[in-house]
Scaffold this active site. Structure first.
Site, PDB file in Angstrom:
ATOM      1  N   ASP A  41     -17.395   7.251  -1.215  1.00 14.61           N
ATOM      2  CA  ASP A  41     -16.177   7.068  -0.420  1.00 14.61           C
ATOM      3  C   ASP A  41     -15.859   8.403   0.253  1.00 14.61           C
ATOM      4  OD1 ASP A  41     -13.825   6.029   0.660  1.00 14.61           O
ATOM      5  OD2 ASP A  41     -12.689   6.128  -1.215  1.00 14.61           O
ATOM      6  N   ARG A  62       0.881  -1.173   0.000  1.00 19.65           N
ATOM      7  CA  ARG A  62       0.000   0.000   0.000  1.00 19.65           C
ATOM      8  C   ARG A  62       0.909   1.211   0.000  1.00 19.65           C
ATOM      9  NH1 ARG A  62      -5.320   1.280   3.511  1.00 19.65           N
ATOM     10  NH2 ARG A  62      -6.079  -0.113   1.891  1.00 19.65           N
ATOM     11  N   HIS A  65      -7.502   0.850  -6.280  1.00 20.25           N
ATOM     12  CA  HIS A  65      -7.688  -0.056  -5.137  1.00 20.25           C
ATOM     13  C   HIS A  65      -8.373  -1.333  -5.652  1.00 20.25           C
ATOM     14  CE1 HIS A  65      -7.847  -1.417  -1.156  1.00 20.25           C
ATOM     15  NE2 HIS A  65      -8.704  -0.587  -0.600  1.00 20.25           N
ATOM     16  N   CYS A  90     -16.343   1.542   0.793  1.00 19.65           N
ATOM     17  CA  CYS A  90     -15.181   0.687   1.101  1.00 19.65           C
ATOM     18  C   CYS A  90     -14.770   0.789   2.560  1.00 19.65           C
ATOM     19  CB  CYS A  90     -14.019   1.041   0.185  1.00 19.65           C
ATOM     20  SG  CYS A  90     -13.366   2.702   0.438  1.00 19.65           S
ATOM     21  N   ARG A 111     -13.658  -8.723   1.879  1.00 19.58           N
ATOM     22  CA  ARG A 111     -12.235  -8.446   1.630  1.00 19.58           C
ATOM     23  C   ARG A 111     -11.416  -9.696   1.971  1.00 19.58           C
ATOM     24  NH1 ARG A 111     -10.143  -3.378   1.532  1.00 19.58           N
ATOM     25  NH2 ARG A 111      -8.370  -4.548   0.726  1.00 19.58           N
ATOM     26  N   GLN A 171     -10.166  -4.027  -3.359  1.00 20.41           N
ATOM     27  CA  GLN A 171     -11.463  -3.579  -2.871  1.00 20.41           C
ATOM     28  C   GLN A 171     -12.575  -3.937  -3.862  1.00 20.41           C
ATOM     29  OE1 GLN A 171     -12.181  -1.793   0.152  1.00 20.41           O
ATOM     30  NE2 GLN A 171     -14.229  -2.420  -0.460  1.00 20.41           N
TER      31      GLN A 171
HETATM   32  N1   CP Z   1     -11.223  -0.314   2.523  1.00 19.07           N
HETATM   33  C1   CP Z   1      -9.943  -0.380   2.953  1.00 19.07           C
HETATM   34  O1   CP Z   1      -9.027  -0.634   2.185  1.00 19.07           O
HETATM   35  O2   CP Z   1      -9.789  -0.147   4.279  1.00 19.07           O
HETATM   36  P1   CP Z   1      -8.396   0.028   5.055  1.00 19.07           P
HETATM   37  O3   CP Z   1      -7.820   1.361   4.657  1.00 19.07           O
HETATM   38  O4   CP Z   1      -8.761  -0.041   6.498  1.00 19.07           O
HETATM   39  O5   CP Z   1      -7.475  -1.084   4.637  1.00 19.07           O
HETATM   40  N1  NVA Z   2     -10.093   6.655  -0.964  1.00 20.49           N
HETATM   41  C1  NVA Z   2      -9.687   6.181   0.339  1.00 20.49           C
HETATM   42  C2  NVA Z   2      -9.821   4.706   0.411  1.00 20.49           C
HETATM   43  C3  NVA Z   2      -9.454   4.095   1.737  1.00 20.49           C
HETATM   44  C4  NVA Z   2      -9.565   2.614   1.747  1.00 20.49           C
HETATM   45  C5  NVA Z   2      -8.262   6.609   0.621  1.00 20.49           C
HETATM   46  O1  NVA Z   2      -7.412   6.469  -0.274  1.00 20.49           O
HETATM   47  O2  NVA Z   2      -7.986   7.084   1.715  1.00 20.49           O
END
Ligand code: CP
Ligand code: NVA
Length: 301
Positions: free
Chosen positions: A221, A103, A130, A260, A288, A133
């Site tokens: 989101d 990530r 993502h 998400c 997930r 997701q």
């Molecule tokens: N939806 C998601 O990826 O959540 P986290 O940021 O908690 O991993």
């Molecule tokens: N769009 C959000 C998704 C988190 C899972 C972010 O990048 O913070």
């Protein structure tokens, strides 16, 4: 040397492969006889340069339940923090582990890791996408409503990383997608052009009411993604895109709501919607775990 089975972005896959990964996910979720330990003796390294709850825990539990193990590196406790390159990190980790999940912020870092790793690399979110997701999201929709192909999905809010993966998913899974975003936060033209060139039915409007009209699924989101600045400007721009009961009422009567997570009640979604009968966000979060098992099993053969 064979190219590893990376899971980088949905646009790199054909529909059959994505369907195969979802079939694996469903087997791991439902078929106790098949829940053996196919990843016994395998190790997944997870690099987190941004925070996570779901992605971290679901990957870790998935590996454990499939018989494998994980090693977690964060930006503060690894040499990445002191400037070691992704290329060198990839070469070293490939000597220790069987797959790497990352990530990170820039997609170029993910690409560098994948270019130099001799083991599969999984995209656990970048500023641009993502995909893990979306595998869980498609799985969740189909569990509740059957095949997503041909259905209408509406996105209301920022055209962020998750929205961009929704665009790629619409093309690959063959559903219609209507995005409602304020002008400064619309997706880049190139992505919509790509979607259309691939035969996707992806449209953009500034009106959330138009986007959700007759939709089978409404998605939103956070207004401020990790690493994004200008929170106040975004709050002002995005307030009209909040998914509340009035907006949901314009979708189909049996429309689902997804997010998400993490969510901000009273901002991008009202409490009445996310905690209401149309919301499937907890199933989505659970999936997930199952979707990630499908991805891991596919990546690791
Ligand atoms: N939806 C998601 O990826 O959540 P986290 O940021 O908690 O991993
Ligand atoms: N769009 C959000 C998704 C988190 C899972 C972010 O990048 O913070």
């Amino acid at each position: 040397m064979a190219v590893p089975r990376h899971f980088l972005d949905l646009d790199r896959f054909d529909r059959a492969t994505l369907r195969h990964i979802l079939e694996l996910a469903a087997i791991f979720k439902h078929d106790a006889d098949r829940r053996q330990h196919p990843l016994a003796g395998r190790t997944l390294a997870m690099i987190f340069e941004k925070p996570s709850t779901r992605t971290r825990v679901s990957f870790e539990v998935a590996m454990h339940q499939l018989g494998g193990t994980v090693v977690v590196l964060t930006d503060t406790d690894s040499q990445l923090n002191r400037g070691e390159s992704m290329a060198d990190t990839a070469r070293v980790l490939s000597r220790y582990v069987d797959a790497i999940m990352i990530r990170t912020s820039k997609p170029s870092k993910l690409a560098e890791l994948a270019d130099y790793a001799s083991v599969p690399v999984i995209n656990g979110l970048t500023d641009e996408s993502h995909p893990c997701q979306l595998m869980a999201d498609v799985m969740t929709f189909e569990e509740h409503r059957g095949p997503i192909t041909g259905r209408l999905v509406a996105w209301s809010g920022d055209a962020n990383n998750v929205a961009r993966s929704w665009i790629q998913a619409a093309v690959r899974f063959g559903f219609r997608l209507r995005l409602a975003c304020p002008k400064p936060l619309q997706p880049a033209n190139g992505l919509l052009e790509w979607a259309r060139s691939e035969g996707g039915e992806v449209t953009l409007t500034a009106s959330p009411e138009d986007a959700v009209a007759g939709a089978d699924l409404v998605v939103t989101d956070t207004w401020v993604s990790m690493g994004t600045r200008e929170a106040e400007t975004r709050h002002n721009l995005l307030a009209p895109y909040r998914v509340d009961e009035a907006l949901m009422a314009r979708a189909k009567p049996d429309a689902l709501f997804m997010h998400c997570l993490p969510a901000h009640r009273g901002q991008e979604v009202s409490a009445a919607v996310i905690d209401g009968p149309q919301s499937v966000v907890w199933d989505e979060a659970e999936n997930r775990l199952h979707a990630q098992k499908g991805i891991l099993a596919w990546c690791l053969g």
